[in-house]
Design a protein around this motif. Structure first.
Motif, PDB file in Angstrom:
ATOM      1  N   ASP A  23       0.844  -1.193   0.007  1.00 44.32           N
ATOM      2  CA  ASP A  23      -0.118   0.117  -0.043  1.00 44.32           C
ATOM      3  C   ASP A  23       0.881   1.376   0.116  1.00 44.32           C
ATOM      4  N   ALA A  24       1.976   1.387   0.771  1.00 50.72           N
ATOM      5  CA  ALA A  24       2.780   2.485   0.811  1.00 50.72           C
ATOM      6  C   ALA A  24       3.647   2.567  -0.125  1.00 50.72           C
ATOM      7  N   ALA A  25       3.858   1.639  -0.891  1.00 46.63           N
ATOM      8  CA  ALA A  25       4.669   1.378  -2.276  1.00 46.63           C
ATOM      9  C   ALA A  25       3.992   1.799  -3.511  1.00 46.63           C
ATOM     10  N   GLY A  26       2.615   1.759  -3.473  1.00 46.11           N
ATOM     11  CA  GLY A  26       1.739   1.969  -4.406  1.00 46.11           C
ATOM     12  C   GLY A  26       1.962   0.490  -5.599  1.00 46.11           C
ATOM     13  N   CYS A  27       1.907  -0.749  -4.802  1.00 45.91           N
ATOM     14  CA  CYS A  27       1.946  -1.848  -5.579  1.00 45.91           C
ATOM     15  C   CYS A  27       0.904  -3.033  -5.174  1.00 45.91           C
ATOM     16  N   GLN A  31       3.246  -8.383  -5.765  1.00 44.93           N
ATOM     17  CA  GLN A  31       4.583  -7.687  -6.328  1.00 44.93           C
ATOM     18  C   GLN A  31       5.705  -7.901  -5.054  1.00 44.93           C
ATOM     19  N   ILE A  32       5.096  -7.576  -3.815  1.00 43.93           N
ATOM     20  CA  ILE A  32       6.006  -7.587  -2.773  1.00 43.93           C
ATOM     21  C   ILE A  32       6.581  -9.024  -2.456  1.00 43.93           C
ATOM     22  N   SER A  33       5.549 -10.155  -2.684  1.00 42.88           N
ATOM     23  CA  SER A  33       5.834 -11.592  -2.405  1.00 42.88           C
ATOM     24  C   SER A  33       6.865 -12.015  -3.602  1.00 42.88           C
ATOM     25  N   TYR A  34       6.577 -11.465  -4.907  1.00 46.67           N
ATOM     26  CA  TYR A  34       7.173 -11.955  -6.005  1.00 46.67           C
ATOM     27  C   TYR A  34       8.694 -11.484  -5.651  1.00 46.67           C
ATOM     28  N   ARG A  41      15.767  -9.525  -9.894  1.00 43.01           N
ATOM     29  CA  ARG A  41      16.391  -8.135  -9.607  1.00 43.01           C
ATOM     30  C   ARG A  41      15.033  -7.359  -9.136  1.00 43.01           C
ATOM     31  N   ILE A  42      15.279  -6.098  -8.820  1.00 42.46           N
ATOM     32  CA  ILE A  42      14.315  -5.273  -8.162  1.00 42.46           C
ATOM     33  C   ILE A  42      14.548  -4.041  -9.313  1.00 42.46           C
ATOM     34  N   SER A  43      13.582  -3.429  -9.922  1.00 45.38           N
ATOM     35  CA  SER A  43      13.515  -2.320 -10.771  1.00 45.38           C
ATOM     36  C   SER A  43      13.977  -1.273 -10.018  1.00 45.38           C
ATOM     37  N   ALA A  44      14.335  -0.443 -10.827  1.00 49.62           N
ATOM     38  CA  ALA A  44      14.840   1.091 -10.151  1.00 49.62           C
ATOM     39  C   ALA A  44      13.809   1.784  -9.685  1.00 49.62           C
ATOM     40  N   GLU A  45      12.508   1.662 -10.482  1.00 47.71           N
ATOM     41  CA  GLU A  45      11.572   2.404 -10.014  1.00 47.71           C
ATOM     42  C   GLU A  45      10.704   1.839  -8.447  1.00 47.71           C
ATOM     43  N   MET A  46      11.142   0.391  -8.467  1.00 47.83           N
ATOM     44  CA  MET A  46      10.643  -0.237  -7.152  1.00 47.83           C
ATOM     45  C   MET A  46      11.519   0.232  -6.050  1.00 47.83           C
ATOM     46  N   ALA A  47      12.795   0.210  -6.565  1.00 47.37           N
ATOM     47  CA  ALA A  47      13.530   0.527  -5.456  1.00 47.37           C
ATOM     48  C   ALA A  47      13.306   2.073  -4.983  1.00 47.37           C
ATOM     49  N   VAL A  48      12.958   3.085  -5.539  1.00 44.60           N
ATOM     50  CA  VAL A  48      12.505   4.426  -5.241  1.00 44.60           C
ATOM     51  C   VAL A  48      11.471   4.207  -4.469  1.00 44.60           C
ATOM     52  N   SER A  49      10.429   3.358  -4.979  1.00 41.90           N
ATOM     53  CA  SER A  49       9.290   3.312  -4.143  1.00 41.90           C
ATOM     54  C   SER A  49       9.281   2.633  -2.684  1.00 41.90           C
ATOM     55  N   ILE A  58      15.454   2.511   4.407  1.00 46.52           N
ATOM     56  CA  ILE A  58      16.316   1.685   3.357  1.00 46.52           C
ATOM     57  C   ILE A  58      16.355   2.527   2.002  1.00 46.52           C
ATOM     58  N   SER A  59      17.540   2.765   1.763  1.00 51.57           N
ATOM     59  CA  SER A  59      17.400   3.607   0.386  1.00 51.57           C
ATOM     60  C   SER A  59      17.485   3.018  -0.759  1.00 51.57           C
ATOM     61  N   ARG A  60      17.211   3.675  -1.795  1.00 49.24           N
ATOM     62  CA  ARG A  60      17.350   3.199  -3.217  1.00 49.24           C
ATOM     63  C   ARG A  60      18.704   2.654  -3.411  1.00 49.24           C
ATOM     64  N   ASN A  61      19.844   3.414  -2.922  1.00 45.91           N
ATOM     65  CA  ASN A  61      21.262   2.956  -3.141  1.00 45.91           C
ATOM     66  C   ASN A  61      21.302   1.766  -2.660  1.00 45.91           C
ATOM     67  N   HIS A  62      20.679   1.103  -1.424  1.00 42.72           N
ATOM     68  CA  HIS A  62      20.890  -0.184  -1.111  1.00 42.72           C
ATOM     69  C   HIS A  62      20.346  -1.159  -1.896  1.00 42.72           C
ATOM     70  N   PHE A  63      19.129  -0.883  -2.579  1.00 42.55           N
ATOM     71  CA  PHE A  63      18.370  -1.642  -3.249  1.00 42.55           C
ATOM     72  C   PHE A  63      19.125  -1.614  -4.620  1.00 42.55           C
ATOM     73  N   ARG A  64      19.666  -0.772  -5.088  1.00 45.32           N
ATOM     74  CA  ARG A  64      20.311  -0.866  -6.639  1.00 45.32           C
ATOM     75  C   ARG A  64      21.529  -0.194  -6.805  1.00 45.32           C
TER      76      ARG A  64
END
Length: 78
Positions: A23-27, A31-34, A41-49, A58-64
């Protein structure tokens, strides 16, 4: 590139549930379970979300780091 999975697990913990994170990420919760169980991999867009959904804990830099660069040295590792 599954090193993001522990970060997604931490994001779920911070949010309280997969559904609350979704809900907070808008997905969708699916998708979270996936991301937790199947994604390569995680998309750059999802990393930002997810960064926004965790209020930057948890920053986008950690995810990607390949896209956004490594986390700044002043930032604590997630």
């Amino acid at each position: 590139m599954s090193s993001f999975r522990p970060l997604v697990q931490e994001a779920v913990r911070l949010a309280g549930s997969q559904q609350k994170l979704a809900d907070a990420a808008g997905c969708s919760q699916q998708q979270i379970s996936y991301l937790l169980h199947q994604a390569d991999r995680i998309s750059a867009e999802m990393a930002v979300s997810l960064e926004k959904a965790t209020d930057g804990q948890i920053s986008r830099n950690h995810f990607r780091p390949d896209v956004f660069g490594p986390p700044p040295s002043s930032e604590a590792a997630a």
